[in-house]
Design a protein around this motif. Structure first.
Motif, PDB file in Angstrom:
ATOM      1  N   SER A 150       1.056  -1.016   0.480  1.00 24.87           N
ATOM      2  CA  SER A 150       0.314   0.373  -0.180  1.00 24.87           C
ATOM      3  C   SER A 150       1.029   0.989  -0.146  1.00 24.87           C
ATOM      4  O   SER A 150       1.902   1.523   0.430  1.00 24.87           O
ATOM      5  N   CYS A 151       0.453   1.902   0.166  1.00 28.35           N
ATOM      6  CA  CYS A 151       1.012   3.682   0.027  1.00 28.35           C
ATOM      7  C   CYS A 151       2.183   3.934  -1.153  1.00 28.35           C
ATOM      8  O   CYS A 151       3.572   3.716  -0.031  1.00 28.35           O
ATOM      9  N   SER A 152       1.991   4.095  -2.143  1.00 28.33           N
ATOM     10  CA  SER A 152       3.383   3.688  -3.311  1.00 28.33           C
ATOM     11  C   SER A 152       3.329   5.506  -3.315  1.00 28.33           C
ATOM     12  O   SER A 152       3.394   5.535  -4.675  1.00 28.33           O
ATOM     13  N   GLY A 178      -4.917   0.468  -1.898  1.00 25.89           N
ATOM     14  CA  GLY A 178      -4.647   1.546  -2.209  1.00 25.89           C
ATOM     15  C   GLY A 178      -3.635   3.021  -1.950  1.00 25.89           C
ATOM     16  O   GLY A 178      -2.208   2.284  -0.943  1.00 25.89           O
ATOM     17  N   ASP A 179      -4.154   4.234  -2.134  1.00 26.56           N
ATOM     18  CA  ASP A 179      -2.762   5.120  -2.318  1.00 26.56           C
ATOM     19  C   ASP A 179      -1.845   4.515  -3.332  1.00 26.56           C
ATOM     20  O   ASP A 179      -0.911   5.382  -2.658  1.00 26.56           O
ATOM     21  N   TYR A 180      -1.832   4.293  -4.249  1.00 23.40           N
ATOM     22  CA  TYR A 180      -1.598   4.239  -5.995  1.00 23.40           C
ATOM     23  C   TYR A 180      -0.267   5.077  -6.149  1.00 23.40           C
ATOM     24  O   TYR A 180       0.867   5.598  -6.719  1.00 23.40           O
ATOM     25  N   ILE A 181      -1.503   6.466  -5.489  1.00 25.30           N
ATOM     26  CA  ILE A 181      -0.866   7.590  -6.366  1.00 25.30           C
ATOM     27  C   ILE A 181      -0.447   9.108  -5.189  1.00 25.30           C
ATOM     28  O   ILE A 181      -1.788   8.461  -3.951  1.00 25.30           O
ATOM     29  N   TYR A 182      -0.004   9.697  -5.255  1.00 19.14           N
ATOM     30  CA  TYR A 182      -0.734  10.530  -4.479  1.00 19.14           C
ATOM     31  C   TYR A 182      -1.368  12.434  -5.378  1.00 19.14           C
ATOM     32  O   TYR A 182      -0.382  12.235  -5.718  1.00 19.14           O
ATOM     33  N   GLU A 183      -2.170  13.194  -4.987  1.00 15.77           N
ATOM     34  CA  GLU A 183      -2.122  14.101  -5.551  1.00 15.77           C
ATOM     35  C   GLU A 183      -1.829  15.301  -5.519  1.00 15.77           C
ATOM     36  O   GLU A 183      -2.239  16.176  -5.959  1.00 15.77           O
ATOM     37  N   ASP A 241      -7.604   7.262  -0.088  1.00 15.87           N
ATOM     38  CA  ASP A 241      -7.947   8.193  -0.475  1.00 15.87           C
ATOM     39  C   ASP A 241      -7.222   8.838  -1.469  1.00 15.87           C
ATOM     40  O   ASP A 241      -7.668  10.056  -2.111  1.00 15.87           O
ATOM     41  N   HIS A 242      -6.161   8.450  -1.557  1.00 16.86           N
ATOM     42  CA  HIS A 242      -5.192  10.129  -2.301  1.00 16.86           C
ATOM     43  C   HIS A 242      -5.130   9.679  -3.478  1.00 16.86           C
ATOM     44  O   HIS A 242      -4.726  10.180  -4.603  1.00 16.86           O
ATOM     45  N   GLU A 243      -5.918   7.839  -4.010  1.00 13.60           N
ATOM     46  CA  GLU A 243      -6.008   8.163  -5.949  1.00 13.60           C
ATOM     47  C   GLU A 243      -7.217   9.498  -6.048  1.00 13.60           C
ATOM     48  O   GLU A 243      -7.307   9.660  -6.836  1.00 13.60           O
ATOM     49  N   GLY A 453      -4.214  -1.483   4.862  1.00 11.87           N
ATOM     50  CA  GLY A 453      -3.239  -0.653   3.941  1.00 11.87           C
ATOM     51  C   GLY A 453      -3.289   0.791   5.491  1.00 11.87           C
ATOM     52  O   GLY A 453      -3.121   1.495   6.598  1.00 11.87           O
ATOM     53  N   ASP A 454      -2.486   1.701   4.230  1.00  8.29           N
ATOM     54  CA  ASP A 454      -3.368   2.936   4.638  1.00  8.29           C
ATOM     55  C   ASP A 454      -2.789   3.837   5.883  1.00  8.29           C
ATOM     56  O   ASP A 454      -2.188   4.920   6.176  1.00  8.29           O
ATOM     57  N   THR A 455      -1.591   2.963   6.854  1.00  9.14           N
ATOM     58  CA  THR A 455      -1.421   4.002   8.284  1.00  9.14           C
ATOM     59  C   THR A 455      -0.214   3.833   7.716  1.00  9.14           C
ATOM     60  O   THR A 455       1.455   4.377   8.147  1.00  9.14           O
ATOM     61  N   HIS A 456       0.689   2.932   6.356  1.00  8.54           N
ATOM     62  CA  HIS A 456       2.317   3.619   6.408  1.00  8.54           C
ATOM     63  C   HIS A 456       3.289   2.338   7.762  1.00  8.54           C
ATOM     64  O   HIS A 456       4.525   2.512   7.469  1.00  8.54           O
ATOM     65  N   ASN A 457       2.377   1.840   8.572  1.00  5.46           N
ATOM     66  CA  ASN A 457       3.800   0.937   9.328  1.00  5.46           C
ATOM     67  C   ASN A 457       2.502  -0.453   9.716  1.00  5.46           C
ATOM     68  O   ASN A 457       1.177  -0.716   9.121  1.00  5.46           O
ATOM     69  N   THR A 480       6.159   3.316  -0.022  1.00 10.01           N
ATOM     70  CA  THR A 480       7.457   4.315   0.156  1.00 10.01           C
ATOM     71  C   THR A 480       6.986   5.900   1.571  1.00 10.01           C
ATOM     72  O   THR A 480       7.524   6.093   2.346  1.00 10.01           O
ATOM     73  N   SER A 481       5.282   5.643   1.555  1.00  5.92           N
ATOM     74  CA  SER A 481       5.093   6.960   2.238  1.00  5.92           C
ATOM     75  C   SER A 481       5.627   6.601   3.978  1.00  5.92           C
ATOM     76  O   SER A 481       5.750   5.762   4.748  1.00  5.92           O
ATOM     77  N   PRO A 482       6.120   7.943   4.838  1.00  7.59           N
ATOM     78  CA  PRO A 482       5.988   7.689   5.949  1.00  7.59           C
ATOM     79  C   PRO A 482       5.239   7.452   6.890  1.00  7.59           C
ATOM     80  O   PRO A 482       4.181   7.602   6.268  1.00  7.59           O
TER      81      PRO A 482
HETATM   82 FE   LIG Z   1      -1.199   6.413   2.597  1.00  2.00          FE
END
Ligand SMILES: [Fe+2]
Length: 556
Positions: A150-152, A178-183, A241-243, A453-457, A480-482
Motif C-alpha cells: 500500500s501507499c506508493s 490503496g494510495d497507489y498515487i498521491y494527489e 483516499d489519495h487516488e 493498508g493506509d497507516t504506513h506502518n 514509500t510513504s513515511p
Molecule cells: Fe497512504
C-alpha cells in the motif's frame, strides 16, 4: 488428431468471437497466426500489467502510443512459457487512443484454472516487455499465497519495496490496498528528498483535472521497479483516499475546497484515470465508481474487497469540532454520542448485504481486503492531542511505578486521562459499522482475516466483539510513504511497549517500509512482513533481522 474434450471444444468455439485465436498447444503444431498487417508500430511506454484473475479470465494491460499520436493497434499473446514456444492465446486488432490516455485493457477468456501464463503485446516491429500472470485455482485447494502493498508515494522514495515484492515466487495474486498515487503538489507532504532523488511530482501542482491524474499515473508507472512488480504478479487493486484526495469521504475530502471545483467532478476524473491505468475489471458492467468485488480460490479462500472510502463513508469526526476554542475544554459526551451513533456508515448497507452473500459459497477462510485499520487503536488522550510525546508519556508511566510520590498534580492528570481513538479516519471512527461487520462473521462462525493498508506502518491485531475473538487483522507497511517514525519519532524500541499498551495488538513495526505475504492452508495462515533498509537510496538491503512471521490456526 487428438479427440477434443468439452473444455477444449468450448475454447475452440470461442474462435467465433472477435478475432481471438485459442491455439491448440497440445498438438504442438500451431504458432501465433493473427494478421498483424494493420498494426501501427506503437511504442509500449509503460510496461505491462495484469489483474483481477478469475479461474478462466484475466485482465491484461499496456499503454501503446502510435508514431502519429492517433489510435494505436496491437496484438496480445499468451503462452505457457517465457520464450513463447508454447502459445495458447492470441488476439489482434486491439486498439486504443487519446480518449483513454492510450492505455489498453483486455479481458482474456477461456483460460485454464491455476495456470501460470506469460503475456506480451506486439505492434508491427515493437514488442512489449513480458508479464507473468496466473489464473485462480478451483475445487480442493491446498495453498494460496497473497502479497499485500500500500501507499506508493512516488516523491517520498524509490520503489525498493516493489522491487523486492516482484522477486517473491509462487504468489497467486498481489493486492494493492490503496494510495497507489498521491494527489499533492510539491512541498506539501514528505517530498523533502524528491529533488535529490529526481522524483519531483509531475505535474508540479496538486492534481485535480483528468489530465493531471493521468500524468501522475504515467509518472508512477514509468518507474522500472513499479513495472517489474506489475510484470511479476497479477494485481487485485482497490483505491484509498489519495487516488482522489486526502481524507476523502463519499462527497467531500479534507484536501478539497469548492475553489477547486465540485468534488463529484474531481472524483469522477480521478476514478476515470484509475480505471484507465489499473488492471481491474469493473464489478458491475462499466461502472468505474465501484470496486467492491470478490475472488474465490477454490474451497480455501474467499477474498472480498470493499470500499471504506468513497462509496458510503460519512464524513470523519474531528476532535477539534468538540473542543472549545478559548478554554480548550473537550465535550466528551457530545463527541461520544456522535461517534457511537448507530446509523454512522463506513461501507453501507448494500456492501454488508454483498458480504453476507459471500457466505453462500463455503470456503475455509474469509478474507476482507480493505483500506483502513480495523483494530482498536485507543491511546491516552494527551498523546492523541499531542500534548505529550510517546516517549515522555512512557517516562511518566515509569515514574508512576517507581516514584509515585514525586508525581505533580499535572502529571497525575495526564496519567489519569482516558484512552481515546487515535485515528478517526479508520474503523475506530465508525464503531457501529465495525460491530455490524464483525457480527456478520460471528454469525457464520467464519475464519476471518482482514487485510489493511493506509497507516504506513505494519500491524497485527486480534479483532474482538465484546469478549468474542472474531478474527485477525494483518496490515502492511507502505511502499514509500513515511509512518509514525516520522511524526512521533517512534523507534524499534517502542514496538514492544506499544504492543503491551494496546489491547488486541499482537505485533507492530513502527519504523520501516515493506510488504507482506500471507499464505493460507486448510489448517492455518502464515503472515510474513518484509522490510527494506531505506527508500531514499537505490542501494538498499532487506532487513532480514526485522522480517516477522505469525502463524494463526484455523478455528473451524
Ligand atoms: Fe497512504
Amino acid at each position: 488428431m487428438k479427440q477434443l474434450n468439452r473444455r477444449e471444444f468450448l475454447r475452440l468455439s470461442s474462435l467465433g468471437f472477435g478475432s481471438a485465436v485459442v491455439l491448440n498447444v497440445l498438438g504442438g503444431c500451431a504458432g501465433f497466426t493473427s494478421d498483424r498487417s494493420f498494426e501501427t508500430n506503437a511504442q509500449f511506454t509503460h510496461g505491462v500489467a495484469s489483474g483481477d484473475p478469475l479461474s478462466t479470465k484475466i485482465i491484461v494491460w499496456t499503454r501503446a502510443i502510435s508514431p502519429d499520436g492517433e489510435h494505436a493497434t496491437v496484438t496480445v499473446q499468451l503462452a505457457l512459457d517465457e520464450s513463447f514456444n508454447q502459445p495458447v492465446y492470441e488476439k489482434g486488432l486491439l486498439s486504443t487512443n487519446a480518449e483513454r490516455d492510450f492505455t489498453l485493457k483486455f479481458d482474456v477468456i477461456n483460460l485454464e484454472p491455476d495456470t501460470t501464463y506469460y503475456y506480451r503485446f506486439l505492434s508491427k516491429d515493437n514488442i512489449s516487455p513480458i508479464g507473468r500472470t496466473r489464473t485462480l485455482p478451483v475445487g480442493s485447494v491446498e495453498t494460496v499465497k497473497l502479497l499485500t502493498v500500500s501507499c506508493s508515494y512516488y516523491s517520498a522514495g524509490y520503489f525498493n519495496v516493489y522491487k523486492e515484492a516482484a522477486k517473491v515466487e509462487n504468489v497467486n495474486a498481489a493486492i494493492h490496498l490503496g494510495d497507489y498515487i498521491y494527489e499533492y503538489g510539491p512541498g506539501t507532504y514528505a517530498d523533502e528528498d524528491a529533488v535529490a532523488m529526481n522524483r519531483v511530482m509531475q505535474p508540479e501542482k496538486e492534481i485535480i483535472e483528468l489530465d493531471e491524474y493521468r500524468q501522475r499515473y504515467a509518472q508512477t508507472r514509468s518507474d522500472e521497479d513499479c513495472q517489474r512488480f506489475h510484470a511479476a504478479h497479477p494485481l487485485i487493486a482497490i483505491w484509498d483516499d489519495h487516488e482522489v484526495t486526502n481524507d476523502a469521504w463519499n462527497d467531500g475530502a479534507e484536501n478539497h475546497s469548492i475553489k477547486e471545483g465540485e468534488f463529484s467532478a474531481r472524483r469522477l476524473a480521478a476514478l476515470k484515470a484509475y480505471a484507465e491505468w489499473m488492471p481491474i475489471r469493473p464489478p458491475v458492467d462499466k461502472d468505474i465508481t465501484s470496486i467492491q468485488r470478490s475472488f474465490i480460490f477454490g474451497d480455501l479462500v474467499n477474498l472480498s474487497l470493499i470500499d471504506t472510502r468513497l462509496a458510503k463513508r460519512e464524513q470523519q469526526l474531528s476532535y477539534s469540532t468538540f473542543t472549545e476554542k478559548e478554554t480548550g475544554a473537550f465535550d466528551s459526551s457530545a463527541f461520544y454520542s456522535e461517534l457511537n451513533r448507530t446509523e454512522r456508515e463506513l461501507i453501507g448497507k448494500e456492501s454488508l448485504e454483498t458480504l453476507e452473500r459471500s457466505f453462500y459459497y463455503p470456503t475455509k477462510w474469509h478474507v476482507l481486503a480493505q483500506q483502513v485499520l480495523m483494530g482498536e487503536m485507543h491511546l491516552p488522550a494527551p498523546i492523541v492531542s499531542q500534548q505529550i510525546s510517546n516517549a515522555d508519556y512512557g517516562n511518566l508511566a515509569y515514574k508512576a511505578q517507581t516514584d509515585p510520590d514525586k508525581l505533580t498534580k499535572q502529571e497525575k492528570n495526564i496519567l489519569n486521562s482516558p484512552n481515546i481513538p487515535y485515528n478517526l479516519d479508520a474503523w475506530d471512527g465508525y464503531p457501529a459499522e465495525r460491530e455490524r461487520v464483525l457480527q456478520l462473521y460471528k454469525k457464520y462462525d467464519a475464519n476471518l482475516v482482514v487485510l489493511s493498508g493506509d497507516t504506513h506502518n505494519a500491524w497485527m491485531n486480534e479483532l474482538f466483539l465484546g469478549q468474542w475473538k472474531i478474527g485477525h487483522e494483518f496490515a502492511c507497511s507502505s511502499v514509500t510513504s513515511p509512518g509514525l517514525e516520522k511524526y512521533i519519532n517512534t523507534t524499534a524500541e517502542d514496538e514492544t511497549g506499544t504492543v503491551q499498551a494496546l489491547s488486541g495488538l499482537q505485533y507492530c513495526n513502527l519504523v520501516e517500509r515493506g510488504f507482506m505475504t500471507i499464505s493460507f492452508t486448510p489448517s492455518d495462515v502464515i503472515a510474513e512482513w518484509v522490510f527494506v533498509s531505506t527508500v531514499k537510496d537505490q542501494n538498499y538491503h532487506v532487513l532480514t533481522d526485522r522480517t516477522h512471521s505469525v502463524r494463526i490456526a484455523s478455528h473451524t
